[in-house]
Design a protein around this motif. Structure first.
Motif, mmCIF file in Angstrom:
data_model
loop_
_atom_site.group_PDB
_atom_site.id
_atom_site.type_symbol
_atom_site.label_atom_id
_atom_site.label_comp_id
_atom_site.label_asym_id
_atom_site.label_seq_id
_atom_site.Cartn_x
_atom_site.Cartn_y
_atom_site.Cartn_z
ATOM 1 N N THR A 106 6.559 1.526 -10.787
ATOM 2 C CA THR A 106 6.742 1.570 -9.318
ATOM 3 C C THR A 106 6.808 3.013 -8.822
ATOM 4 O O THR A 106 7.770 3.435 -8.163
ATOM 5 N N SER A 107 5.757 3.755 -9.141
ATOM 6 C CA SER A 107 5.747 5.174 -8.782
ATOM 7 C C SER A 107 4.419 5.560 -8.142
ATOM 8 O O SER A 107 3.396 4.882 -8.320
ATOM 9 N N PHE A 108 4.454 6.680 -7.433
ATOM 10 C CA PHE A 108 3.250 7.204 -6.768
ATOM 11 C C PHE A 108 3.443 8.713 -6.644
ATOM 12 O O PHE A 108 3.547 9.265 -5.567
ATOM 13 N N HIS A 109 3.471 9.393 -7.769
ATOM 14 C CA HIS A 109 3.769 10.820 -7.806
ATOM 15 C C HIS A 109 2.598 11.645 -7.292
ATOM 16 O O HIS A 109 1.442 11.393 -7.665
ATOM 17 N N LEU A 110 2.907 12.660 -6.508
ATOM 18 C CA LEU A 110 1.884 13.541 -5.942
ATOM 19 C C LEU A 110 1.734 14.781 -6.814
ATOM 20 O O LEU A 110 2.735 15.388 -7.201
ATOM 21 N N SER A 141 0.866 -1.176 0.000
ATOM 22 C CA SER A 141 0.000 0.000 0.000
ATOM 23 C C SER A 141 0.906 1.230 0.000
ATOM 24 O O SER A 141 1.999 1.205 0.557
ATOM 25 N N LEU A 142 0.422 2.298 -0.621
ATOM 26 C CA LEU A 142 1.224 3.511 -0.770
ATOM 27 C C LEU A 142 0.497 4.690 -0.138
ATOM 28 O O LEU A 142 -0.737 4.791 -0.215
ATOM 29 N N PHE A 143 1.278 5.577 0.460
ATOM 30 C CA PHE A 143 0.711 6.685 1.222
ATOM 31 C C PHE A 143 1.486 7.975 0.935
ATOM 32 O O PHE A 143 2.686 7.946 0.661
ATOM 33 N N TRP A 144 0.769 9.083 1.025
ATOM 34 C CA TRP A 144 1.405 10.392 1.152
ATOM 35 C C TRP A 144 0.973 10.989 2.479
ATOM 36 O O TRP A 144 -0.225 11.080 2.764
ATOM 37 N N TYR A 145 1.987 11.382 3.263
ATOM 38 C CA TYR A 145 1.751 12.095 4.513
ATOM 39 C C TYR A 145 2.235 13.529 4.352
ATOM 40 O O TYR A 145 3.178 13.804 3.607
ATOM 41 N N VAL A 146 1.626 14.430 5.112
ATOM 42 C CA VAL A 146 2.030 15.833 5.095
ATOM 43 C C VAL A 146 2.316 16.287 6.521
ATOM 44 O O VAL A 146 1.631 15.869 7.460
ATOM 45 N N THR A 169 -4.233 1.489 -2.357
ATOM 46 C CA THR A 169 -3.922 0.155 -1.846
ATOM 47 C C THR A 169 -3.686 -0.881 -2.937
ATOM 48 O O THR A 169 -3.265 -1.997 -2.634
ATOM 49 N N LYS A 170 -3.951 -0.543 -4.213
ATOM 50 C CA LYS A 170 -3.648 -1.497 -5.276
ATOM 51 C C LYS A 170 -3.361 -0.757 -6.570
ATOM 52 O O LYS A 170 -3.665 0.436 -6.716
ATOM 53 N N ALA A 171 -2.792 -1.497 -7.518
ATOM 54 C CA ALA A 171 -2.370 -0.900 -8.785
ATOM 55 C C ALA A 171 -3.526 -0.179 -9.474
ATOM 56 O O ALA A 171 -4.661 -0.649 -9.470
ATOM 57 N N ASP A 172 -3.201 0.990 -10.015
ATOM 58 C CA ASP A 172 -4.120 1.859 -10.762
ATOM 59 C C ASP A 172 -5.107 2.605 -9.873
ATOM 60 O O ASP A 172 -5.899 3.406 -10.382
ATOM 61 N N ASP A 173 -5.073 2.370 -8.565
ATOM 62 C CA ASP A 173 -5.892 3.169 -7.649
ATOM 63 C C ASP A 173 -5.414 4.608 -7.685
ATOM 64 O O ASP A 173 -4.215 4.881 -7.754
ATOM 65 N N LYS A 174 -6.351 5.537 -7.565
ATOM 66 C CA LYS A 174 -5.984 6.943 -7.421
ATOM 67 C C LYS A 174 -6.457 7.420 -6.063
ATOM 68 O O LYS A 174 -7.638 7.304 -5.740
ATOM 69 N N GLY A 175 -5.524 7.945 -5.275
ATOM 70 C CA GLY A 175 -5.890 8.571 -4.020
ATOM 71 C C GLY A 175 -6.034 10.065 -4.237
ATOM 72 O O GLY A 175 -5.319 10.658 -5.043
ATOM 73 N N SER A 176 -6.981 10.682 -3.525
ATOM 74 C CA SER A 176 -7.157 12.124 -3.677
ATOM 75 C C SER A 176 -7.686 12.733 -2.386
ATOM 76 O O SER A 176 -8.428 12.090 -1.641
ATOM 77 N N ASN A 177 -7.274 13.982 -2.142
ATOM 78 C CA ASN A 177 -7.705 14.681 -0.937
ATOM 79 C C ASN A 177 -7.217 16.117 -1.031
ATOM 80 O O ASN A 177 -6.070 16.366 -1.441
ATOM 81 N N LYS A 178 -8.035 17.082 -0.661
ATOM 82 C CA LYS A 178 -7.661 18.499 -0.598
ATOM 83 C C LYS A 178 -7.070 18.999 -1.917
ATOM 84 O O LYS A 178 -6.204 19.873 -1.913
ATOM 85 N N GLY A 179 -7.505 18.460 -3.038
ATOM 86 C CA GLY A 179 -6.994 18.882 -4.344
ATOM 87 C C GLY A 179 -5.741 18.154 -4.783
ATOM 88 O O GLY A 179 -5.282 18.326 -5.911
ATOM 89 N N GLU A 224 -3.634 14.651 -5.743
ATOM 90 C CA GLU A 224 -3.904 13.338 -6.321
ATOM 91 C C GLU A 224 -2.603 12.562 -6.487
ATOM 92 O O GLU A 224 -1.544 13.166 -6.699
ATOM 93 N N ALA A 225 -2.720 11.227 -6.421
ATOM 94 C CA ALA A 225 -1.581 10.370 -6.745
ATOM 95 C C ALA A 225 -2.130 9.039 -7.234
ATOM 96 O O ALA A 225 -3.099 8.526 -6.665
ATOM 97 N N THR A 226 -1.506 8.485 -8.272
ATOM 98 C CA THR A 226 -1.963 7.227 -8.853
ATOM 99 C C THR A 226 -0.894 6.161 -8.658
ATOM 100 O O THR A 226 0.290 6.391 -8.925
ATOM 101 N N TYR A 227 -1.319 5.009 -8.186
ATOM 102 C CA TYR A 227 -0.451 3.860 -7.936
ATOM 103 C C TYR A 227 -0.099 3.230 -9.286
ATOM 104 O O TYR A 227 -0.942 2.606 -9.920
ATOM 105 N N ARG A 228 1.158 3.379 -9.702
ATOM 106 C CA ARG A 228 1.606 2.847 -10.994
ATOM 107 C C ARG A 228 2.553 1.692 -10.737
ATOM 108 O O ARG A 228 3.717 1.889 -10.403
#
Lengths: 111, 114
Positions: free
Chosen positions: A71-75, A32-37, A51-61, A63-67
């Motif tokens: 093997t990337s998760f760019h914010l 699973s991949l996370f961004w903390y601030v 938590t899985k490939a191709d998932d997109k997480g988003s919050n407060k504008g 976004e990051a996509t599980y690639r």
């Protein structure tokens, strides 16, 4: 072992600019991949997760996509505000409950 | 509102002193963690605990010990503080055996060892 690499800062932007923070990882299995601030003077708080490939997480504008293939998760955020000035940490959780963090990227947004 | 609290925000100690950092969580989480945060190195895990009286070494346990006598409280101990232990210390808690859920962090203790 597991590891996370993220771009070094500081990143300095003007308000309303586009923000990208790169994050790549190595891990066994399917993490699973996370961004903390971390805002000035505070502890870390979860910004978003995937938590899985191709998932997109988003919050407060943000976004990051599980690639999985890269093997990337760019914010990304399309239009930053001064209040987005903080340190951003990419992290992964593979087997067990341990989080592995990147080195953190300081972002400074100027008015 | 979920909460992880740490006993001090700032602490100044002398070399050789015994230092206690306390952490309390009110979420009934099984797992608790101690990290240190240093510029450019991110967060590094010192110790974690998955149950009362249970502990496991993290990535950098040398010079530290921990205690977990109650579920809600996790203490980090520096037996004999040294200047290279000057750092920001963060406590976190989380649910047991869960790959997907987040960890919740306290505000941190900035320790300076003179």
């Amino acid at each position: 072992g597991d590891s996370v690499t993220q771009m070094e800062g500081p990143v300095t932007l003007s308000e309303e600019a586009f923000l990208t923070i790169n994050c790549t990882y190595t891990a066994t299995g399917y993490p699973s991949l996370f961004w903390y601030v971390q805002y000035p003077g505070e502890g870390l708080q979860l910004l978003l997760k995937a938590t899985k490939a191709d998932d997109k997480g988003s919050n407060k504008g943000f976004e990051a996509t599980y690639r999985k293939e890269t093997t990337s998760f760019h914010l990304e955020k399309g239009s930053v505000q001064v209040s987005d000035s903080a340190v951003y940490f990419c992290a992964l959780k593979a087997a067990g409950n341990k989080l592995t963090f990147g080195g953190g990227t300081r972002v400074l947004v100027k008015p | 509102d979920v909460k992880v609290t740490q006993s001090s925000r700032y602490l100044v100690k002398r070399t050789g002193e015994k230092v206690f950092l306390e952490c309390v969580q009110d979420m009934d989480h099984e797992n608790m963690f101690w990290y240190r945060q240093d510029p450019g190195l991110g967060l590094r895990l010192i110790y974690f605990s998955y149950d009362v009286k249970m502990k496991e070494k993290g990535d950098i346990p040398e010079g530290y010990s921990v205690s977990r006598e109650k579920k809600e409280r996790f203490s980090l101990i520096l037996e004999s503080a040294s200047t290279n232990q000057t750092s920001m210390y963060l406590c976190a808690s989380g649910l047991a055996a869960d790959l997907y859920n987040e960890q919740f962090f306290g505000p941190g203790t900035r320790l300076t060892v003179l």
